[in-house]
Design an enzyme around this catalytic site. Sequence first.
Site, PDB file in Angstrom:
ATOM      1  N   ILE A 670       0.816  -1.222   0.000  1.00 38.15           N
ATOM      2  CA  ILE A 670       0.000   0.000   0.000  1.00 38.15           C
ATOM      3  C   ILE A 670       0.845   1.265   0.000  1.00 38.15           C
ATOM      4  O   ILE A 670       0.317   2.372  -0.051  1.00 38.15           O
ATOM      5  CB  ILE A 670      -0.942   0.036   1.218  1.00 38.15           C
ATOM      6  N   GLY A 671       2.161   1.114   0.038  1.00 39.02           N
ATOM      7  CA  GLY A 671       3.014   2.294   0.013  1.00 39.02           C
ATOM      8  C   GLY A 671       4.465   1.905  -0.102  1.00 39.02           C
ATOM      9  O   GLY A 671       4.845   0.756   0.137  1.00 39.02           O
ATOM     10  N   GLY A 674      11.946   5.324   0.614  1.00 36.74           N
ATOM     11  CA  GLY A 674      13.370   5.131   0.419  1.00 36.74           C
ATOM     12  C   GLY A 674      13.940   3.987   1.208  1.00 36.74           C
ATOM     13  O   GLY A 674      15.007   3.477   0.873  1.00 36.74           O
ATOM     14  N   GLY A 676      11.985   1.136   2.194  1.00 39.16           N
ATOM     15  CA  GLY A 676      11.263  -0.121   2.019  1.00 39.16           C
ATOM     16  C   GLY A 676       9.813   0.115   1.672  1.00 39.16           C
ATOM     17  O   GLY A 676       9.392   1.238   1.395  1.00 39.16           O
ATOM     18  N   LYS A 692       5.814  -2.652   7.788  1.00 34.93           N
ATOM     19  CA  LYS A 692       6.865  -1.945   7.060  1.00 34.93           C
ATOM     20  C   LYS A 692       8.027  -2.922   6.850  1.00 34.93           C
ATOM     21  O   LYS A 692       8.568  -3.475   7.805  1.00 34.93           O
ATOM     22  CB  LYS A 692       7.339  -0.718   7.830  1.00 34.93           C
ATOM     23  N   ASP A 820      10.530  14.711  11.542  1.00 36.03           N
ATOM     24  CA  ASP A 820       9.927  14.671  10.205  1.00 36.03           C
ATOM     25  C   ASP A 820       8.421  14.769  10.323  1.00 36.03           C
ATOM     26  O   ASP A 820       7.684  13.986   9.731  1.00 36.03           O
ATOM     27  CB  ASP A 820      10.336  13.400   9.466  1.00 36.03           C
TER      28      ASP A 820
END
Length: 1002
Positions: A670-671, A674, A676, A692, A820
């Site tokens: 689904i995404g 950089g 993984g 992830k 971030d």
Amino acid sequence: MPLSILFSLLLCLGLLPGGGRGDSGDELQILLDLKVSLGLNDIEGFESWTPDNSPCNFTGIVCNSANSVAKINLNSKGISGKPPFSSLCRLPALSELSLGSNHLSGTLAADIRNCTGLQRLDLAYNKFTGVVPDLSPLNKLKVLNLSDNAFSGPFLWSSLGNLTELLALCLGYNGFDESPFPAVVANLTKLTRLYISNTNIKGKIPSWIGKLTELRDLELSNNFLTGEIPPEIVNLNKLSQLELYNDSLTGKIPPGFRNLSNLVSFDASMNNLEGDLSELRSLSKLVSLQLFYNDFSGEVPPEFGDFRDLVNLSLYNNYLSGKLPAKLGSWAKFDYIDVSSNFFTGEIPPDMCRWGTMTRLFVLENNFSGEIPASYANCSSLIRFRVSNNSLSGVVPAGIWSLPNVNIIDLALNQFEGPIDAGIGKAKSLAQLFIGNNRFSGELPPEISGASSLVQFDATYNQFSGEIPASIGGLQQLQSLYLQHNSFSGEIPEIIGSCSSLTTIDLARNSLSGTIPATIGDPPNLNSLDLSNNQLSGQIPASLSSVKFSAFNLSNNKLTGPVPAGLAIDAYITGFAGNPGLCSDDTPYLRRCSSNLGGSSDKLRTILTSLLAVLALLLAAVGLFLFIKKRRSDRNRRMAKDPSWDLKSFQILSFDEQEIINSIRQENMIGKGGSGNVYRVELGSGKVVAVKHIWNDPMAAAAAAMNSSWEKGGTTAAMLSGTRRSRSVRSREFEAEVTTLSSIRHVNVVKLYCSITSEDASLLVYEHLPNGSLWDRLHTESCGQQGGLGWETRHEIAVGAARGLAYLHHGWGRPILHRDVKSSNILLDECFKPRIADFGLAKVLYAAGGGDSSAHVIAGTHGYIAPEYAYTWKVNEKSDVYSFGVVLMELVTGRRPIEPEFGENKDIVCWVSRRMNSGESAVELVDRTIPDWGREDAVKVLRVAVLCTARLPAMRPSMRTVVQMLEEAEARSLRLKVDKVEGGGYKFEGKEIGCEKVKLSP
């Protein structure tokens, strides 16, 4: 017939050029064209603009004695469009063109140069863009107001040299290119107002400013001004307003400043000014004095106590000391005072609310002593009363507790004594009550339930006794209850579970007894519970096992019996210490419950032991047979499971590593990024998790990094650099995320279930958030218009995300930096409640241990990165605050951080900040999908965003303060009751829904 009479007759008949009917007809047509251009047909109040009416009778039109149009004043009429300047300049007698405070757009066409008769041009508070043309032909101008637009590029300062008749020059809050202070202004000696705040002027204030002796209003704030205030400024003895805030000025207030005896408003806050305030002692006409966030020292001049017009005084965050003048604020209808974070001593001046108009009294973080003056007990206008962290003592005047409009009472960290007065039940507006670290005593009055707006109550470290009143269950808005370190006794009232908004309960270190009520786990958002160091007995209620705690502590009580399965995890293990009667078969850290088989005879034990031994032998034999059979028949499937996989769980798991590993397939992705890919995994139990997958293999990671960089427009050099660093970056990211998330338990931080690692790859298994990211909801077309996010939902997302960040910054012994923060890292659950996610750049600060309190690693995403990073390469908590401010701007405006309309090298912060000087223009920044009822609340949040994105890190609030400000900007919502559905879930108007509440905007 005399020639003069003949000439007049021909002129009236329109038979000569410029004659009556001809000019009147032209003017009528010009105004009718203007009506079409500005859409006046659809605006109430312009019914008079008809072809059969005289222009002199039109709304907003003023004619001269010759019945020619002399003035057009359409300020604040709600008009939009692009004015036809070329035709307007054909009006021969036009001397005033005022179109301010509207919604006009487009560029300021060069045709404006033809309006050579203009004496007043006002286009302020609109949406004009582009470069301002050369205005030198308009040499009759007395007022030029282009402020609060979106003009950009170089301003033609040289064109001002010809405008020597100017009385007012207003260009503030436009995005002009950086430039030195315009020297041409020195020639404008008739100026009475110079407003060039927020126009990107840099360098020193020139000494020639002292030549503009007619100035009444000088506003230079929010620029890049440096150096000292020039001593020549003292020549401007007609000044009534001087605005220098949020620059980088240094030095002292210049000698002779006392000559500015007509000053009414002086604001030099948020600079680096120093020295004392003695030069202000003669400015007796001051109404407002704002000098906060500087380095001033010394005492407040005693003459301030005699200022008869002073109503606003802000001196917080300086180094001021001594006593405040006893008569301060006693003459005028005082509004507010803020002298917090200084070194003041003595008593609080008693008469600042003498006229019953004071709204805010802030004197926290000083060394004030004595009692609170009795006069403030009658100050019914007070909204905020904050005197914490001083040396105040005595009994708090009874009327303070019952002030009808007060929102915050902050008495913490003093030496107050006595009880809470029963009158607190009359404080219907009270939302925050902070009285911790004092000597308050007695029982909590049952009348406290009358303070129905109470959200936070902190009474820690006092001497309260008696039982916690059952009436506390009536506080439906209460979110935080801190009563630890007192002498409360008796049982915890069962009705505490009725406080449906509770997120935190801390009753530690009291003398509470009895059992833990099962209802204590009822509040749906409860995530922190501390009942440690009491005398509680009985078993832990099973109802607590379903609560997802960020902090949980029942240690040092007299609890017995098994620990509910949902609580028997490593994260909570210290919370059971000091309860020898507790047991669990699910964790090695507690005594096993199965060791208590009971019975009274050795014979029974022997029989049981023998039976168990025989059973064990039988099971071993059967197991060995099945093992050999399975090994022979299922060798390939068994070998597919890599024995090097290592699973570390941080929650109770209903799956194993193989179920996760087998689901890492392309169709589940689904995404990607950089480091993984991210997969949606539906487990056999029906539960959905997000995984992830971070590659250990440097070539795989490099390929992913190159792919991600290529998609985002990355350079070859950046991609190669990513290849070289891939292994170390992956390792750091994985370790950072695991270290951070494995120990965090907060309702607004994404939950990490476990990590699964091998030599080839690393997997992080999270809770799955079905509504994706905030970025998707705001900016992705597939989600429709802002993904259906109404204002109430947006506000709750803002508050929830802020609480998550505040927990990271303030909820630990050492703050955790995210580094971030962005809308794509704020994920939304099925009810759109937010979770802070992606801690790959997180860093724990070691400031408490004497280490560096900032991080030196490249961090962040373009559009969200704080400006100080460009020149310091350092980030700290205030850098997260800046990034969160950008997220707030996204939420309110619906715009991305970088948009072409902002202009080259401009971002959403520049675009928003330059338009926030007035509430009217601020409303226009609000996303048009937000309904009218929510737009005022949205502007409040936008103002918080501007504070968060202040250029100087020290000027930004802490995340704890941000949470408070956002809560105070609470959305005005209409909540509708829903019905529970049998078997789980909820129903509204016959339809099943996934969330507990349905919200409807009026």
